[in-house]
Write an enzyme that holds these catalytic residues in place. Structure first.
Site, PDB file in Angstrom:
ATOM      1  N   GLU A 151      11.029   5.940  -9.444  1.00 40.16           N
ATOM      2  CA  GLU A 151      10.771   6.471 -10.772  1.00 40.16           C
ATOM      3  C   GLU A 151      10.932   7.985 -10.884  1.00 40.16           C
ATOM      4  O   GLU A 151      11.218   8.497 -11.963  1.00 40.16           O
ATOM      5  CB  GLU A 151       9.353   6.074 -11.215  1.00 40.16           C
ATOM      6  N   LYS A 203      -0.455  -4.118  -3.354  1.00 39.51           N
ATOM      7  CA  LYS A 203      -1.768  -3.552  -2.978  1.00 39.51           C
ATOM      8  C   LYS A 203      -1.844  -2.156  -3.575  1.00 39.51           C
ATOM      9  O   LYS A 203      -1.375  -1.191  -3.000  1.00 39.51           O
ATOM     10  CB  LYS A 203      -1.944  -3.498  -1.466  1.00 39.51           C
ATOM     11  N   SER A 228       0.817  -1.213   0.000  1.00 35.44           N
ATOM     12  CA  SER A 228       0.000   0.000   0.000  1.00 35.44           C
ATOM     13  C   SER A 228       0.857   1.272   0.000  1.00 35.44           C
ATOM     14  O   SER A 228       1.605   1.511  -0.931  1.00 35.44           O
ATOM     15  CB  SER A 228      -0.952  -0.045   1.199  1.00 35.44           C
TER      16      SER A 228
END
Length: 473
Positions: A315, A329, A304
């Site tokens: 990124e 998740k 999560s």
């Protein structure tokens, strides 16, 4: 005053009034039904009649009697459970309060960490300056009664419900202290106990190791405080952000931490709602440039919000990710709390990484795949497990592996608790100043886990790889 030309005219007038009243009543009922159907759409469902009949039948005829509140809460729980979504749930009253409290920066209690051992609840740690420490409780004390209620047969959750309560209220404890025949009686006042989700340490070479266990209300504040404390010791040359086994939590503190580490204007994540009718893009609001290299530690239980931050750092900030692929998740829950404390937590959106990748059931792949030593994957022995000569099976095999990893081997035939296994346990128990019974119990199991944790600190292959990567950068 109204007068009539004839009795027939009066009768016609009264008839018109009656018809008007009936008409207005019908219109009112119709509008009411339309409003009810709009306000409560379930009323229009054919099966709602079955629900109503069942409710009335239970209330009127069930032999043992029924509590209407429990019936309706049970219906709400079942309704959400029927979605088949592991992340959506309805938590009634006290459970709802406990859910929201778990994300707050504090709970109200006495400040004692507990473990279950030999059927007792034993204090394993104390919060400095909290009521438990000030009142004279010590690690190793066992809580026998709370407010006169025996804890025999109680679960850990039962105990928490008894010990926690409103700030300023009192709780009476009966304590058994090892080496003392008579129980100790004391009364403590509950206070606000801070919940810490961030820890930090300075490692060799100026590397700051910051661990985030979950994302709660004050996690971002704790993170900032940890960075200041580390940088006050010496200028940081690298940040090792440890989110292994972090189950996630609140999004806002996650975004706040991302704002510190990710360049201004870079995307943190995209939250996409049902049928893609709305997409919310979060971009970094960084106010001070962060120039220190970052590496992230994750594993298969990182989920999560911890995946949100991991993907964003990878990124949008060029951070290196080390460890194992994360849980996957990638859905977002919003929760509503009702006046009685009940909570509806419902999956309402899913999210994409800055590069546009869906995470749900996919996870974030590490740049450097590193596994921990094999003993870290051993299946834990359940509380209350008792093993002795003659026992056999997977629990015995696990116990033998633990003993051998700690240097108390060979520990007998694989999966069979024999005399050699008993001798290995006696050696461990003697070294740990435990009663050398040669049998396994909760106390022995607790000490085994403590020593394995200490061993892992020296052999943490993922952390060592993180240090190596940061030093190269």
């Amino acid at each position: 005053m109204k007068t009539f030309a004839s009795p027939a005219a009066k009768q016609r007038f009264l008839m018109l009034c009656l018809l008007g009243a009936v008409l207005f009543t019908a219109i009112g009922i119709g509008l009411g039904m339309l409003w009810m159907g709009y306000r409560y759409p379930m009323v229009g469902e054919p099966t709602f009649q079955q629900f109503t009949v069942s409710y009335n039948k239970i209330m009127n005829d069930y032999l043992e009697g029924a509590d209407p509140k429990k019936l309706l809460n049970g219906a709400a729980e079942g309704m959400v459970a029927s979605l088949g979504d592991p992340y959506s749930r309805y938590l009634a009253e006290e459970k709802g309060n406990a859910y929201t409290e778990s994300y707050e920066g504090q709970i109200y209690g006495i400040g004692a960490e507990l473990r279950e051992e030999e059927g007792q609840f034993v204090i394993s740690g104390l919060t400095k300056g909290a009521p438990a420490e000030r009142g004279g409780l010590l690690p190793g004390d066992a809580i026998v009664k709370v407010d006169g209620q025996s804890l025999s047969g109680k679960t850990f959750q039962n105990l928490l419900g008894l010990v926690r309560g409103e700030e300023g209220t009192s709780v009476s404890l009966q304590i058994h202290r090892p080496g003392q025949a008579e129980p100790i009686e004391l009364t403590l006042k509950r206070e606000a106990i801070p919940i810490h989700t961030v820890t930090s340490e300075l490692l060799e070479g100026g590397i700051g190791h910051v661990t985030i266990t979950r994302f709660a209300e004050k996690t971002a504040e704790e993170f900032e405080a940890a960075l200041k404390e580390l940088q006050a010791k010496e200028p940081l040359k690298g940040l090792l952000l440890d989110m292994r086994s972090n189950p996630g939590g609140l999004l806002q503190p996650t975004i706040h931490i991302a704002n510190t580490l990710i360049p201004k204007g870079k995307v943190i994540l995209n939250v996409v709602y049902k049928n893609e009718r709305r997409t919310v893009t979060y971009k970094s609001q960084q106010t001070k440039e962060w120039t220190i290299p970052v590496a992230v530690l994750v594993n298969g239980q990182s989920a999560s919000a911890s995946e949100v931050l991991t993907a964003a750092l990878k990124e949008s900030a060029g951070a290196s990710v080390i460890g194992e692929k994360t849980y996957g998740k990638g859905v977002v829950q919003a929760f509503n709390q009702f006046k009685d404390g009940s909570v509806l937590s419902l999956t309402e959106a899913q999210w994409k990484t800055p590069a546009g990748t869906w995470i749900n059931k996919q996870g974030v792949a590490p740049d450097y795949a590193v596994e921990l030593p094999a003993y870290t994957k051993l299946r834990p022995l359940a509380i209350g497990t008792e093993l002795k000569v003659g026992s056999y099976g997977e629990d015995v095999k696990t116990l033998q592996t633990m003993l051998e990893e700690l240097g108390y081997g060979p520990a007998g035939r694989d999966g069979l608790f024999d005399e050699q296994t008993a001798e290995a346990i006696r050696g461990f128990q003697t070294a740990e100043k435990l009663e050398a019974t040669g049998a396994f119990n909760d106390k022995t199991g607790y000490q085994l886990l403590e020593r394995l944790r200490e061993k892992l600190k020296k052999e943490d292959s993922q952390l060592l790889k993180g240090l190596e990567v940061l030093k190269q950068r």
